[in-house]
Design an enzyme around this catalytic site. Structure first.
Site, PDB file in Angstrom:
ATOM      1  N   PHE A 155       0.805  -1.223   0.000  1.00 29.79           N
ATOM      2  CA  PHE A 155       0.000   0.000   0.000  1.00 29.79           C
ATOM      3  C   PHE A 155       0.839   1.275   0.000  1.00 29.79           C
ATOM      4  CE2 PHE A 155       0.909  -0.065   4.557  1.00 29.79           C
ATOM      5  CZ  PHE A 155       1.088   1.281   4.822  1.00 29.79           C
ATOM      6  N   LYS A 179      -1.241  -7.464  -9.262  1.00 24.68           N
ATOM      7  CA  LYS A 179      -2.218  -7.432  -8.177  1.00 24.68           C
ATOM      8  C   LYS A 179      -1.826  -6.303  -7.224  1.00 24.68           C
ATOM      9  CE  LYS A 179      -2.790  -8.602  -4.203  1.00 24.68           C
ATOM     10  NZ  LYS A 179      -3.503  -7.433  -3.629  1.00 24.68           N
ATOM     11  N   GLU A 182      -4.929  -3.902  -2.100  1.00 24.06           N
ATOM     12  CA  GLU A 182      -6.380  -3.694  -2.046  1.00 24.06           C
ATOM     13  C   GLU A 182      -6.723  -2.450  -1.215  1.00 24.06           C
ATOM     14  OE1 GLU A 182      -4.516  -5.773  -0.516  1.00 24.06           O
ATOM     15  OE2 GLU A 182      -5.411  -6.726   1.242  1.00 24.06           O
ATOM     16  N   SER A 232       5.260  -6.949   3.254  1.00 26.11           N
ATOM     17  CA  SER A 232       5.811  -7.295   4.568  1.00 26.11           C
ATOM     18  C   SER A 232       6.628  -8.587   4.497  1.00 26.11           C
ATOM     19  CB  SER A 232       4.663  -7.477   5.558  1.00 26.11           C
ATOM     20  OG  SER A 232       3.867  -8.573   5.155  1.00 26.11           O
ATOM     21  N   CYS A 287       9.487   1.831   3.363  1.00 25.81           N
ATOM     22  CA  CYS A 287      10.383   0.717   3.704  1.00 25.81           C
ATOM     23  C   CYS A 287      11.801   1.227   3.881  1.00 25.81           C
ATOM     24  CB  CYS A 287      10.357  -0.350   2.625  1.00 25.81           C
ATOM     25  SG  CYS A 287      11.135   0.183   1.103  1.00 25.81           S
ATOM     26  N   GLU A 387       8.757  -3.985  13.049  1.00 24.02           N
ATOM     27  CA  GLU A 387       8.661  -2.861  12.121  1.00 24.02           C
ATOM     28  C   GLU A 387       7.375  -2.113  12.485  1.00 24.02           C
ATOM     29  OE1 GLU A 387       7.866  -3.882   8.009  1.00 24.02           O
ATOM     30  OE2 GLU A 387       8.941  -2.100   7.307  1.00 24.02           O
TER      31      GLU A 387
HETATM   32  P1  NAD Z   1       1.486  -6.616   3.043  1.00 23.32           P
HETATM   33  O1  NAD Z   1       2.511  -7.689   3.114  1.00 23.32           O
HETATM   34  O2  NAD Z   1       0.393  -6.595   4.031  1.00 23.32           O
HETATM   35  O3  NAD Z   1       0.785  -6.624   1.600  1.00 23.32           O
HETATM   36  C1  NAD Z   1       1.542  -6.760   0.416  1.00 23.32           C
HETATM   37  C2  NAD Z   1       0.698  -7.505  -0.607  1.00 23.32           C
HETATM   38  O4  NAD Z   1       0.431  -8.811  -0.108  1.00 23.32           O
HETATM   39  C3  NAD Z   1      -0.640  -6.833  -0.881  1.00 23.32           C
HETATM   40  O5  NAD Z   1      -0.884  -6.848  -2.271  1.00 23.32           O
HETATM   41  C4  NAD Z   1      -1.630  -7.685  -0.097  1.00 23.32           C
HETATM   42  O6  NAD Z   1      -2.882  -7.765  -0.725  1.00 23.32           O
HETATM   43  C5  NAD Z   1      -0.976  -9.046  -0.072  1.00 23.32           C
HETATM   44  N1  NAD Z   1      -1.301  -9.793   1.163  1.00 23.32           N
HETATM   45  C6  NAD Z   1      -1.605  -9.284   2.375  1.00 23.32           C
HETATM   46  N2  NAD Z   1      -1.803 -10.267   3.261  1.00 23.32           N
HETATM   47  C7  NAD Z   1      -1.624 -11.429   2.609  1.00 23.32           C
HETATM   48  C8  NAD Z   1      -1.680 -12.808   2.994  1.00 23.32           C
HETATM   49  N3  NAD Z   1      -1.986 -13.172   4.227  1.00 23.32           N
HETATM   50  N4  NAD Z   1      -1.413 -13.736   2.054  1.00 23.32           N
HETATM   51  C9  NAD Z   1      -1.098 -13.388   0.791  1.00 23.32           C
HETATM   52  N5  NAD Z   1      -1.054 -12.097   0.383  1.00 23.32           N
HETATM   53  C10 NAD Z   1      -1.293 -11.125   1.270  1.00 23.32           C
HETATM   54  O7  NAD Z   1       2.319  -5.231   3.046  1.00 23.32           O
HETATM   55  P2  NAD Z   1       1.730  -3.756   3.163  1.00 23.32           P
HETATM   56  O8  NAD Z   1       1.254  -3.537   4.553  1.00 23.32           O
HETATM   57  O9  NAD Z   1       0.844  -3.463   2.037  1.00 23.32           O
HETATM   58  O10 NAD Z   1       3.060  -2.912   2.929  1.00 23.32           O
HETATM   59  C11 NAD Z   1       3.953  -2.564   3.953  1.00 23.32           C
HETATM   60  C12 NAD Z   1       5.108  -3.534   4.032  1.00 23.32           C
HETATM   61  O11 NAD Z   1       5.798  -3.575   2.780  1.00 23.32           O
HETATM   62  C13 NAD Z   1       6.156  -3.120   5.049  1.00 23.32           C
HETATM   63  O12 NAD Z   1       6.619  -4.282   5.710  1.00 23.32           O
HETATM   64  C14 NAD Z   1       7.260  -2.516   4.203  1.00 23.32           C
HETATM   65  O13 NAD Z   1       8.542  -2.546   4.785  1.00 23.32           O
HETATM   66  C15 NAD Z   1       7.197  -3.383   3.003  1.00 23.32           C
HETATM   67  N6  NAD Z   1       7.788  -2.722   1.848  1.00 23.32           N
HETATM   68  C16 NAD Z   1       9.012  -3.148   1.442  1.00 23.32           C
HETATM   69  C17 NAD Z   1       9.630  -2.534   0.379  1.00 23.32           C
HETATM   70  C18 NAD Z   1      10.984  -2.969  -0.077  1.00 23.32           C
HETATM   71  O14 NAD Z   1      11.367  -2.583  -1.167  1.00 23.32           O
HETATM   72  N7  NAD Z   1      11.718  -3.758   0.695  1.00 23.32           N
HETATM   73  C19 NAD Z   1       8.997  -1.462  -0.276  1.00 23.32           C
HETATM   74  C20 NAD Z   1       7.731  -1.066   0.175  1.00 23.32           C
HETATM   75  C21 NAD Z   1       7.137  -1.707   1.237  1.00 23.32           C
END
Ligand code: NAD
Length: 503
Positions: A155, A179, A182, A232, A287, A387
C-alpha cells in the site's frame, strides 16, 4: 457504509478491457484523512484470475516478437502521459493513501524514472558475443522473455512500486498480471489506463484485485513464470516459499528496520533535518524510512534538538499546505502503532515525544499519529524488534562508530542505512563494514535511481536480483547461449570428433 450512496467500483483489467468483477466480495477504499469511502475494490474470483493469466499467455505469443523499437516507444509515450497527468495522479494517490501532495508527486516521479529507464530497453537487453571461441565458432547470448510474469504490490507506494514492475517486465518482452494493494488501488489503475493509452496491447498488461486468495492463486498458477513481490516480511516469505516450490522465479522485497548513525562531527542542522524528514515523512510508512537513530558519543547531546525539530512538523491532511506528516493508512494501522507505543512505555523505553491523538482541526476522523520519539531503546523491546511502520523514532546510544556498526549488523534486516559525518574515513569504514544492502552517506533515504538496482539484503530480501536497474533485466529474461559454426560448401570435412572440445 450507507448502501444508498453510490460509490464507484474499481475495475479489473483483462485482455485490454476494464471490466466489472462478478465477485460477491468487495472492500471499501477509504480516504485515511477523512474516512470517506472513495471506491469499492473487488476480490477477483478464481475464474477472473484464470482469465487474466490466459489473456497474458495468449498475448505473449506476439508480444515476445515485437521489435525493440516498438516496445521502447510505448514507454517513451507512457512517460509523457505520466508527466502530463502528474497533478491528477498525485491527487488520487493522496486521497486514497494519505501522503502529502508533494510526497505523492515524489511517489509517481520515482516510478516515472523506471518508465524512462524502460524506454532504453534496446541497450539494456543486449546480449554478448565472443568471436572465434574455436575455429569458425562464435558464442553469443540472447536474453529472452520468460512468458507471463506477475507483480504483487504494497500500500505504501501505490504508484512507484507497480511502476518498478510492469514497465520492465513488459519492455523485456513478457506479459504481466498485476495485483495491486487492495487498500489503495486507484492510482495504480489510472497508471494502467495510461499504459494502454500509450500503446500497451490487449492482454500484455492485466490487473486483478484481491488479497490472500488472489496472491496464492498467482503463486500456484502453472502459466506464471516469475513473481515480483513487495510487502511485509511475513507475506513475502510465504510468497517466496510457495511460488519457489512451484518452480517459479521469485524476488521479494520485504520489511525493514533501518538505522542511521550520527557521528558528532556531522553538520548538525542538516543532519537533524534529514533525520526528521526520513523518520516522520510519509508518516513513517516507507520501507526506507529511518525508525532507529544511533547517536554516537557527543552527538547524544543532540537528542533535545531532535525532539524540538520533530515538534515543528505539521500533522494534517495530505492536501493541506505545509503538511509534513499525513495520516497512516487505516484505523487498524493506527491502533497497531498506538499499541506499540504503549508497549514501548511498558518495556521501559523513555517516551521523549508522544504523538498519540494529535489535534488535527478539520480531520477529526483521520488516522493520525504525530512524530513520536523514544530514547533508551534496546533489542528485545517490541518497538525495536518490530517494524512499526508509523512516525515513531527509536533513539539508541553508542560510544563509538565500531559499537554503532556492530549494533546495526546484529539487526536481522538489511534494507537501508545511513551515516551522517564529515569524515571521509569514517564514512568509508561504514560503507565497508555495514552489512546492509543500501547505504546512505549523508543521504537519509538512499533509494537508488534506476541506473542501479534496488538492493536490500538479509531479512529484507529473498531472491537474488533487484526489481529495477540492470539486475531486473536478468530477472525477467532467460539467458540463452548459442554456440554456432557455419560451413560453406568449400569447407573441408573435419571428421568425427568424439571429444567435447571444439576445434
Ligand atoms: P502486506 O505484506 O500486508 O501486503 C503486500 C501484498 O500482499 C498486498 O498486495 C496484499 O494484498 C498481499 N497480502 C496481504 N496479506 C496477505 C496474505 N496473508 N497472504 C497473501 N497475500 C497477502 O504489506 P503492506 O502492509 O501493504 O506494505 C507494507 C510492508 O511492505 C512493510 O513491511 C514494508 O517494509 C514493506 N515494503 C518493502 C519494500 C521494499 O522494497 N523492501 C517497499 C515497500 C514496502
Amino acid at each position: 457504509m450507507d448502501a444508498a450512496v453510490k460509490v464507484a467500483t474499481v475495475k479489473l483489467l483483462i485482455n485490454g478491457e476494464f471490466v466489472e468483477s462478478k465477485t460477491t466480495e468487495w472492500r471499501d477504499v477509504v480516504n485515511p484523512a477523512t474516512q470517506q469511502v472513495l471506491a469499492r475494490v473487488p476480490f477477483a474470483t478464481q475464474d477472473e484470475i484464470n482469465a487474466a493469466v490466459a489473456a497474458a499467455k495468449e498475448a505473449f505469443k506476439t508480444w515476445r516478437k515485437t521489435p525493440i523499437g516498438a516496445r521502447a516507444r510505448i514507454f517513451l509515450k507512457l512517460q509523457q502521459l505520466i508527466r502530463e497527468n502528474m497533478a491528477e495522479l498525485a491527487a488520487t494517490l493522496t486521497a486514497e493513501q494519505g501522503k502529502t501532495l508533494p510526497d505523492a508527486e515524489g511517489d509517481v516521479f520515482r516510478g516515472l524514472e523506471v518508465v524512462e529507464h524502460a524506454s532504453a530497453i534496446g541497450n539494456l537487453q543486449l546480449g554478448e558475443l565472443a568471436n572465434n571461441v574455436a575455429n569458425g565458432v562464435d558464442t553469443y547470448t540472447v536474453l529472452q522473455p520468460l512468458g507471463v510474469c506477475a507483480g504483487i504490490t504494497p500500500f505504501n507506494f501505490p504508484a512507484m512500486i507497480p511502476l518498478w514492475m510492469f514497465p520492465m517486465a513488459i519492455a523485456t518482452g513478457n506479459t504481466f498480471v498485476l495485483k495491486p494493494s487492495e487498500q489503495d488501488p486507484m492510482v495504480t489503475m489510472r497508471l494502467c489506463e495510461l499504459a494502454l493509452e500509450a500503446g500497451v496491447p490487449p492482454g500484455v498488461l492485466n490487473v486483478i484485485h484481491g488479497g490472500e486468495m488472489a496472491v496464492n492463486a498467482i503463486c500456484d498458477h502453472p502459466d506464471i513464470k516469475a513473481i515480483s513481490f513487495v510487502g511485509s516480511t511475513k507475506v513475502g516469505t510465504h510468497v517466496y516459499n510457495r511460488a519457489s516450490l512451484n518452480g517459479k522465479r521469485v524476488q521479494c522485497m520485504m520489511g525493514a528496520k533501518n538505522h542511521a548513525i550520527i557521528l558528532p562531527d556531522a553538520n548538525k542542522e542538516q543532519t537533524l533535518n534529514a533525520i526528521a524528514g526520513a523518520s516522520f515523512g510519509a508518516a513513517g510508512q516507507r520501507c526506507m524510512a529511518l525508525p532507529v537513530v544511533v547517536l554516537v558519543g557527543e552527538a547524544q547531546k543532540w537528542l533535545p534538538d531532535l525532539v524540538a525539530k520533530a515538534k515543528t512538523l505539521k500533522v494534517s491532511g495530505g492536501t493541506e499546505k505545509g503538511t509534513d506528516v499525513g495520516p497512516v493508512i487505516s484505523c487498524a494501522a493506527l491502533s497497531r502503532i498506538e499499541g506499540l507505543i504503549e508497549r514501548g512505555i511498558a518495556d521501559g523505553a523513555t517516551l521523549e515525544l508522544d504523538g498519540r491523538k494529535p489535534n488535527v482541526p478539520g480531520y477529526e476522523k483521520g488516522n493520525f499519529v504525530g512524530p513520536t520519539i523514544f530514547s533508551g531503546v534496546k533489542p528485545g523491546m517490541a518497538i525495536y524488534d518490530q517494524e512499526i511502520f508509523g512516525p515513531v523514532l527509536s533513539v539508541v546510544a553508542a560510544k563509538d562508530l565500531d559499537e554503532a556498526i556492530e549494533f546495526i549488523n546484529a539487526n536481522p534486516n538489511g534494507n537501508g542505512t545511513a551515516v551522517f559525518t564529515q569524515s571521509g574515513a569514517a564514512a568509508r569504514k561504514f560503507q565497508e563494514e555495514i552489512d546492509v544492502g543500501q547505504v546512505g552517506i549523508n543521504v537519509p533515504v538512499p533509494v537508488p535511481v534506476p541506473l542501479f538496482s534496488f538492493s536490500g539484503s538479509r531479512a529484507s530480501k529473498l531472491g537474488d536480483l533487484g526489481p529495477y536497474g540492470k539486475q531486473v533485466i536478468l530477472f525477467y529474461t532467460q539467458t540463452k547461449t548459442v554456440t554456432a559454426r557455419w560451413f560453406d560448401d568449400s569447407t573441408a570435412g573435419q571428421g568425427v570428433n568424439t571429444t567435447i572440445s571444439l576445434k
